[in-house]
Design a protein around this motif. Structure first.
Motif, mmCIF file in Angstrom:
data_model
loop_
_atom_site.group_PDB
_atom_site.id
_atom_site.type_symbol
_atom_site.label_atom_id
_atom_site.label_comp_id
_atom_site.label_asym_id
_atom_site.label_seq_id
_atom_site.Cartn_x
_atom_site.Cartn_y
_atom_site.Cartn_z
ATOM 1 N N UNK A 175 5.178 -20.442 -4.509
ATOM 2 C CA UNK A 175 5.184 -21.488 -3.485
ATOM 3 C C UNK A 175 4.222 -22.623 -3.811
ATOM 4 N N UNK A 176 3.055 -22.266 -4.379
ATOM 5 C CA UNK A 176 2.071 -23.296 -4.731
ATOM 6 C C UNK A 176 2.599 -24.211 -5.830
ATOM 7 N N UNK A 177 3.269 -23.634 -6.819
ATOM 8 C CA UNK A 177 3.820 -24.438 -7.917
ATOM 9 C C UNK A 177 4.966 -25.322 -7.425
ATOM 10 N N UNK A 178 5.778 -24.787 -6.534
ATOM 11 C CA UNK A 178 6.858 -25.596 -5.954
ATOM 12 C C UNK A 178 6.277 -26.786 -5.207
ATOM 13 N N UNK A 179 5.228 -26.528 -4.428
ATOM 14 C CA UNK A 179 4.571 -27.616 -3.702
ATOM 15 C C UNK A 179 3.980 -28.647 -4.648
ATOM 16 N N UNK A 180 3.388 -28.183 -5.738
ATOM 17 C CA UNK A 180 2.796 -29.105 -6.724
ATOM 18 C C UNK A 180 3.864 -29.996 -7.339
ATOM 19 N N UNK A 181 5.030 -29.414 -7.641
ATOM 20 C CA UNK A 181 6.110 -30.208 -8.228
ATOM 21 C C UNK A 181 6.609 -31.256 -7.242
ATOM 22 N N UNK A 207 5.060 -32.598 -4.777
ATOM 23 C CA UNK A 207 4.041 -33.647 -4.637
ATOM 24 C C UNK A 207 4.098 -34.600 -5.833
ATOM 25 N N UNK A 208 4.313 -34.027 -7.010
ATOM 26 C CA UNK A 208 4.337 -34.827 -8.241
ATOM 27 C C UNK A 208 5.513 -35.806 -8.260
ATOM 28 N N UNK A 209 6.661 -35.388 -7.713
ATOM 29 C CA UNK A 209 7.865 -36.230 -7.762
ATOM 30 C C UNK A 209 8.115 -36.953 -6.431
ATOM 31 N N UNK A 210 7.104 -37.026 -5.602
ATOM 32 C CA UNK A 210 7.270 -37.609 -4.255
ATOM 33 C C UNK A 210 7.834 -39.030 -4.282
ATOM 34 N N UNK A 211 7.532 -39.789 -5.327
ATOM 35 C CA UNK A 211 7.998 -41.173 -5.401
ATOM 36 C C UNK A 211 9.279 -41.332 -6.212
ATOM 37 N N UNK A 245 15.667 -33.046 -4.960
ATOM 38 C CA UNK A 245 14.769 -31.963 -5.396
ATOM 39 C C UNK A 245 14.286 -31.166 -4.185
ATOM 40 N N UNK A 246 13.957 -31.870 -3.125
ATOM 41 C CA UNK A 246 13.472 -31.228 -1.901
ATOM 42 C C UNK A 246 14.563 -30.330 -1.294
ATOM 43 N N UNK A 279 15.564 -33.660 -14.388
ATOM 44 C CA UNK A 279 14.717 -32.602 -13.828
ATOM 45 C C UNK A 279 13.814 -32.007 -14.907
ATOM 46 N N UNK A 280 14.372 -31.745 -16.076
ATOM 47 C CA UNK A 280 13.589 -31.154 -17.162
ATOM 48 C C UNK A 280 12.472 -32.087 -17.613
ATOM 49 N N UNK A 281 12.736 -33.389 -17.628
ATOM 50 C CA UNK A 281 11.699 -34.357 -18.007
ATOM 51 C C UNK A 281 10.577 -34.388 -16.967
ATOM 52 N N UNK A 282 10.963 -34.321 -15.706
ATOM 53 C CA UNK A 282 9.962 -34.329 -14.632
ATOM 54 C C UNK A 282 9.099 -33.072 -14.672
#
Length: 259
Positions: free
Chosen positions: A5-11, A13-17, A24-25, A131-134
């Motif tokens: 769950x923490x890693x999912x949240x980090x991703x 947050x990283x792609x928020x923009x 993705x969400x 997705x893979x690049x992100x």
């Protein structure tokens, strides 16, 4: 391979923009397949009722793409949306409306929720590449886009969601498929559910045993404290006596007559 769950949240947050953040969400929380997300129309997405209906998908035929029915009959389904996901999709729609105005007459009106900048269909293969690049840029452990769907199932199971609801949300034809895929997660979920159930039933003998244990621990603590205080008092008394004896000795020595 699924993220925690923490890693999912980090991703997220990283792609928020990212322009396709809504996709993705949606996949991360509701477990849509790649083709289903690419082919989801606004006409089947009701943000007022917090739900969307999966009724089509975009699939690859070689490198060409075409619209198709869901993968299986069970793929036709209604997926409930949480408040946060609804807000994410509302913001996505506002951004898409802005793109529509910018492109003007060149806008391709596919009616899809997720599109290219000009409104045309998304290519599922290109979505996977993006997705893979992100993921690589985020420095998180590498997973496939389909694993993001698996992660959604794991999150639901970890939240003690009934296996039938999880299966229906994912579009599985039978709960046995869900169990077979996520059997490594289910034992832990089952134990958590068992513990939560046990806590709902008050047992008098258990309450009395816990009360007795607390009382014994309190008594033992008081006993240790008393012993410690007694030791201090004894040490202080002995020390005081020694000083008194020394003082008495000095006085006697001064009073002793000289020969």
């Amino acid at each position: 391979m699924v993220w925690t769950p923490q890693q999912t949240g980090s991703f997220l947050d990283f792609v928020a923009d990212d322009r396709l953040y809504g996709m993705w969400h949606l996949i991360a929380f509701r477990g849509l397949r790649r083709g289903e997300a690419c082919g989801q129309p606004w006409s089947e997405t009701n943000l007022d009722t917090h739900s969307l209906t999966v009724s089509s998908q975009l699939v690859q035929d070689g490198w060409e793409i075409e619209a198709s029915d869901p993968k299986t009959d069970s793929g036709y389904r209604v997926v409930a949306l949480d408040d946060d996901t609804v807000d994410v999709l509302k913001r996505h729609r506002e951004r898409q409306d802005a793109d529509h105005k910018e492109w003007g007459s060149a806008w391709v009106d596919t009616g899809h929720v997720f599109t290219q900048e000009d409104g045309s269909w998304l290519h599922p293969g290109k979505v996977t590449d993006l997705f893979e690049r992100l993921v690589a840029a985020s420095s998180l452990p590498p997973i496939r886009l389909h694993d993001l769907r698996h992660g959604a199932a794991t999150l639901m199971l970890a939240a003690d969601i009934d296996i039938k609801i999880v299966s229906d949300t994912l579009g599985h034809s039978d709960t046995r498929i869900t169990r077979d895929i996520y059997q490594s997660v289910l034992p832990q979920v089952g134990r958590s559910a068992a513990e939560a159930t046990a806590k709902l039933v008050p047992l008098q003998r258990k309450a009395e045993a816990e009360k007795a244990a607390r009382k014994a621990a309190k008594k033992e603590k008081a006993k240790k404290a008393a012993a410690k205080n007694a030791g201090k008092a004894k040490g202080g008394k002995t020390k005081g006596k020694t000083k008194a004896q020394a003082k008495a000795g000095k006085i006697a020595k001064r009073r002793k007559p000289k020969k």
